[in-house]
Design a protein around this motif. Structure first.
Motif, PDB file in Angstrom:
ATOM      1  N   VAL A 198      72.000  86.360  70.332  1.00 10.66           N
ATOM      2  CA  VAL A 198      72.343  84.936  70.341  1.00 10.66           C
ATOM      3  C   VAL A 198      73.851  84.789  70.519  1.00 10.66           C
ATOM      4  O   VAL A 198      74.634  85.275  69.697  1.00 10.66           O
ATOM      5  CB  VAL A 198      71.888  84.244  69.047  1.00 10.66           C
ATOM      6  CG1 VAL A 198      72.281  82.768  69.063  1.00 10.66           C
ATOM      7  CG2 VAL A 198      70.377  84.383  68.874  1.00 10.66           C
ATOM      8  N   ASN A 244      71.243  88.314  63.264  1.00 11.08           N
ATOM      9  CA  ASN A 244      70.353  87.161  63.179  1.00 11.08           C
ATOM     10  C   ASN A 244      69.644  87.126  61.831  1.00 11.08           C
ATOM     11  O   ASN A 244      69.075  88.129  61.391  1.00 11.08           O
ATOM     12  CB  ASN A 244      69.307  87.212  64.293  1.00 11.08           C
ATOM     13  CG  ASN A 244      69.935  87.291  65.672  1.00 11.08           C
ATOM     14  OD1 ASN A 244      70.850  86.540  65.979  1.00 11.08           O
ATOM     15  ND2 ASN A 244      69.452  88.209  66.494  1.00 11.08           N
ATOM     16  N   SER A 264      68.601  77.740  64.560  1.00 15.34           N
ATOM     17  CA  SER A 264      69.992  77.353  64.784  1.00 15.34           C
ATOM     18  C   SER A 264      70.719  78.502  65.449  1.00 15.34           C
ATOM     19  O   SER A 264      70.676  79.640  64.975  1.00 15.34           O
ATOM     20  CB  SER A 264      70.683  77.002  63.466  1.00 15.34           C
ATOM     21  OG  SER A 264      72.070  76.797  63.669  1.00 15.34           O
ATOM     22  N   ALA A 265      71.407  78.209  66.569  1.00 19.40           N
ATOM     23  CA  ALA A 265      72.112  79.233  67.321  1.00 19.40           C
ATOM     24  C   ALA A 265      73.566  79.384  66.898  1.00 19.40           C
ATOM     25  O   ALA A 265      74.315  80.128  67.524  1.00 19.40           O
ATOM     26  CB  ALA A 265      72.040  78.925  68.818  1.00 19.40           C
ATOM     27  N   SER A 319      72.802  83.650  64.162  1.00 20.74           N
ATOM     28  CA  SER A 319      71.763  82.624  64.215  1.00 20.74           C
ATOM     29  C   SER A 319      70.896  82.651  62.971  1.00 20.74           C
ATOM     30  O   SER A 319      70.928  83.593  62.173  1.00 20.74           O
ATOM     31  CB  SER A 319      70.875  82.823  65.455  1.00 20.74           C
ATOM     32  OG  SER A 319      70.028  83.952  65.284  1.00 20.74           O
TER      33      SER A 319
END
Length: 815
Positions: free
Chosen positions: A156, A164, A201-202, A215
């Motif tokens: 991401v 992540n 959510s990035a 993320s």
């Protein structure tokens, strides 16, 4: 007389039986389904269900006025006329009656103002891909990249797989440590059949989420409401999910077992091999409602991955049309890997009052991993005959290099991660407070025995060293055989972590503009205690903030700004360097995030659409540089690197086809790193351009026949470097990643199509379909195999291609 009367009325009776169907889904402008919409026509009526769906019948060759009404929305009338029996798909968007009601709806946009993407579980269930599921849908979002369809991992915005966060019911999820290829991963922890909500959510996420750099994927499993059984079957495996409620609905339980065999996919690759990769997974969620204030939940998982691999032969051609080269490899030996994981979490939800909730959780994760292989490879690197008139045209008739190598490993790892946490939520009108504390221990026992011996035209190639010049094969070396690569280590590490957060959110207004903001801070203290080394303790503090405004404009626009100082304390994999040794002094990687976003909601073709745009920038310090080989990440464990990442993400989603949600996404990314002040080079995840399409369609006259298309285009990432090589000397990129997966399914029975007779009455849902993976049979590469030319001493990066075109058949049943 009776016969004459019947003859006159018979055509009218036949005509009266001809009816057309009108069906669809009613939503508001925020795409939320509206329950209880009254639909009246011809003195009859119906209402929408909790998901906004409706269905009714109208006579053909007659204009019928249908009225749609709801207490909170404006009433409107639509006229329908059909010339023959057909199904009309109609999905209107209702307008809110007044500004006060719109304020209530605004509160439901909380995820949008937080920069969170809400993914519909129905979209996930119908997605097409070699690893269909939530991660497969994420790959079509902007800023999310992966050029390996056999893996459920993803990068991401320039981060790697380890950056992540993944939560299920508020509990952090971990993956095995030793897995080095997507073929070994098997099943994702997330079981699609149990999922209720999906939030992603990035970047720029709140303080309530943990200490990672890239993320957050936040999953909520559903609680069963009635008895139901679901069975899914395909050529890649199957699953069965059973759920029910007991004790006057105080106790609910769901159990799901999955099995997957990747043979269909891996046998389509360029290596001829005897594969037996199979993966088993069992999950359960049990909830007991003690009273109207207390719920007790248990989430459990057992996973067993067996990977048996016996390579036989490989043949790969590369180079240019005018100067093609062929690599032929013959293998002996095998690889046997086992990854067994156990996970359990017990939580208690206490509703102290309408505005105050407490949640306590105890969880434990254990993984036992074995990676054992002995593989000998003999290769030939030859020039391909390009003389069209020659009888040996197309064959490799001149050998540039001959060599062999032996790879050996006896790696064993046992990890136990235990945590206890308490979280609280307090609401006071438009204000909301959240806080939490967590204690976590990690015990890692790791035994590494791994080496590689390389032979070139009869001479063992030694690893490069400052006091040794490798002149082989021209000058033979008479000393003992030395492995070209050798890692030997025994590590036992205990880590203790104390972390906590507090955050405040408020919704208010400025003039006629709606405003929402969130401020919070996280902190973590951790100590690393390796056996035989000095322990080390460190502290990080991570302040974060978000701000959103919805101007009082005629256009439906929302603006967001978020950011903060994010830090990622090292996990065991980040503590271990290239030599296998643990460095307890490794510091947390840090990043300053800034994200500027905009949501523009509008109507196109009288259907709802939304364009989401985000600009982001990351300034990273104390970076732990790494290399990626397939999905295996190896760190330098020295924090001597600085890096940055910036880019643009855009996504247009809406009903391109009435009643079906689809989207097109575009991403631009640039990320570089500066290792030890030597200058900036591309990071291993520098995927510059991303284009993703998720498209759903149906046949207008046969709406139960549906089609699903996933398209992904990623520009190539850096192809890595040979062992001991300087990454500054190897910045060539892999070829672009292009993939298209197509699925076609037919719905025999579902919630909107009930069977009235025959064996179909036994099903709540029955769907059959076929899937075509990599429909254009494009050769995508994931890594390079590095081979030496003994004449020029050059290193050739030979692409390792991924899966080819594969046909899959699937069946879904609910009882």
């Amino acid at each position: 007389m009776k016969k004459l009367l019947f003859a006159l009325l018979f055509p009218a009776l036949i005509f009266a039986q001809k009816m057309s169907t009108v069906k669809g889904k009613i939503t508001n402008k925020f795409k939320d389904p509206i329950e209880g919409v009254a639909i009246s026509y011809l003195g009859q009526g119906t209402t929408t269900d909790k998901n906004g769906f409706f269905e009714f019948k109208i006579p053909v060759r007659k204009t019928v006025a249908v009225t749609f009404s709801h207490v909170s929305y404006k009433t409107f009338t639509k006229k329908f006329t059909t010339r023959g029996v057909r199904t009309i798909n109609f999905s209107p968007t209702l307008e809110i009656k007044n500004q006060d009601l719109e304020e209530i709806i605004i509160k439901n946009r909380k995820k949008e103002v937080q920069g969170i993407t809400d993914i519909n579980i129905k979209t996930v269930e119908t997605s097409v891909g070699a690893n269909s599921g939530i991660e497969n849908v994420l790959m079509t979002l902007p800023g999310v990249n992966n050029n390996n369809e056999l893996s459920t991992q993803y990068n991401v915005r320039g981060g790697n797989f380890d950056e992540n966060l993944v939560y299920v019911n508020g509990i952090e999820i971990y993956r095995p440590f030793l897995i080095r290829s997507g073929q070994q991963e098997g099943l994702s922890f997330i079981n699609t059949h149990l999922v209720q909500n999906i939030n992603f959510s990035a970047g720029g996420f709140q303080a309530k989420y943990g200490d990672k750099l890239s993320s957050v994927l936040d999953i909520t499993y559903r609680k069963p409401k009635e008895f139901q059984t679901q069975v899914d079957l395909s050529l890649l495996g199957g699953s069965i999910t059973v759920e029910d409620v007991f004790l006057d609905k105080k106790l609910s339980a769901v159990v799901s077992a999955r099995y997957r065999d990747n043979s269909l996919l891996v046998n389509s690759k360029q290596i001829e091999a005897d594969f037996n990769p199979n993966f088993t997974d069992i999950q359960t969620l049990v909830t007991y409602t003690l009273n109207d204030k207390i719920d007790i939940n248990f989430l459990g998982n057992f996973s067993l991955n067996n990977y048996d691999y016996k390579p036989l032969r490989r043949s790969t051609r590369f180079g240019t049309v005018a100067d093609p080269i062929e690599l032929t490899v013959f293998y002996q030996g095998q690889e046997e890997d086992t990854f067994q994981t156990l996970f359990g979490a017990l939580s208690l939800d206490y509703k102290v009052s309408e505005d105050f909730n407490l949640t306590g959780t105890l969880s434990s994760f254990n993984t036992q991993e074995e990676e054992h292989f002995d593989i000998a490879a003999a290769y030939r690197l030859g020039e391909v005959n390009t003389n069209i008139g020659d009888e040996n045209f197309g064959e490799a008739d001149f050998t540039q290099g001959i060599g062999s190598q032996i790879n050996h490993a006896r790696n064993d790892l046992d990890a136990l991660i235990t945590s206890a946490q308490v979280r609280a939520v307090l609401k006071d009108g438009d204000n909301e407070w959240r806080a939490g504390v967590k204690y976590q221990t990690e015990n890692i026992k790791d035994r590494i025995r791994e080496w590689e011996v390389i032979d070139s035209v009869g001479f063992s190639v030694r690893p490069p060293a400052t006091n040794f010049i490798n002149e082989q094969p021209y000058v033979p070396f008479t000393g003992p055989i030395t492995p070209f690569q050798s890692v030997r280590a025994d590590n036992e590490v205990d880590t203790h972590r104390f972390s906590g957060f507090v955050q405040f959110s408020r919704k208010t207004s400025w003039n006629d503009h709606d405003i929402w903001f969130n401020v919070g801070v996280r902190a973590q203290h951790w100590s690393v205690n390796p056996v035989g080394l000095n322990s080390k303790s460190q502290i990080i503090v991570s302040p974060r903030a978000q701000f959103a405004i919805k101007p009082d404009w005629e256009s439906d626009m929302l603006f967001r700004l978020s950011g903060g100082l994010y830090a990622q304390p090292p996990f065991y994999r980040e503590l271990r360097g290239f030599d296998g040794q643990v460095n307890p002094n490794t510091k947390a990687q840090k990043a300053i995030h800034m994200v500027l976003g905009n949501d523009y909601s509008f109507k196109l073709w009288d259907r709802p659409f939304k364009l989401t745009t985000e600009l982001y920038y990351k300034d990273l310090s104390d970076v732990n540089a790494y290399s990626i080989d397939n999905v295996r990440i190896r760190y330098r464990a020295d924090n001597v690197t600085d890096a940055y990442a910036y880019g643009l993400d855009m996504r247009l989603n809406g009903e391109f086809i009435p009643g079906s949600d689809s989207w097109v996404s575009f991403g631009f990314l640039k990320t570089e790193e500066n290792i030890n002040n030597r200058g900036y080079i591309a990071r291993p995840t520098d995927q510059r351009i991303k284009l993703g399409v998720l498209f759903q369609d149906y046949v207008p006259n046969l709406p139960d026949l549906k089609a699903y298309l996933n398209l992904v285009y990623n520009t190539g990432v850096p192809g890595g470097a040979p062992a001991y090589a300087d990454p500054y000397d190897f910045q060539n990129r892999l070829r672009d990643y292009r993939r298209a997966d197509l699925g076609v399914s037919y719905i025999f029975v579902d919630a909107n199509k009930k069977a009235t007779n025959g064996f179909l009455t036994n099903f709540k849902e029955l769907t059959a379909g076929i899937e075509l993976f990599n429909m254009f049979d494009i050769q995508n590469s994931i890594t390079n195999t590095w081979v030496r030319d003994v004449f020029s001493k050059r290193q050739f990066g030979i692409p390792n291609f991924m899966t080819g075109r594969v046909l899959n058949v699937k069946l879904k049943m609910k009882f």
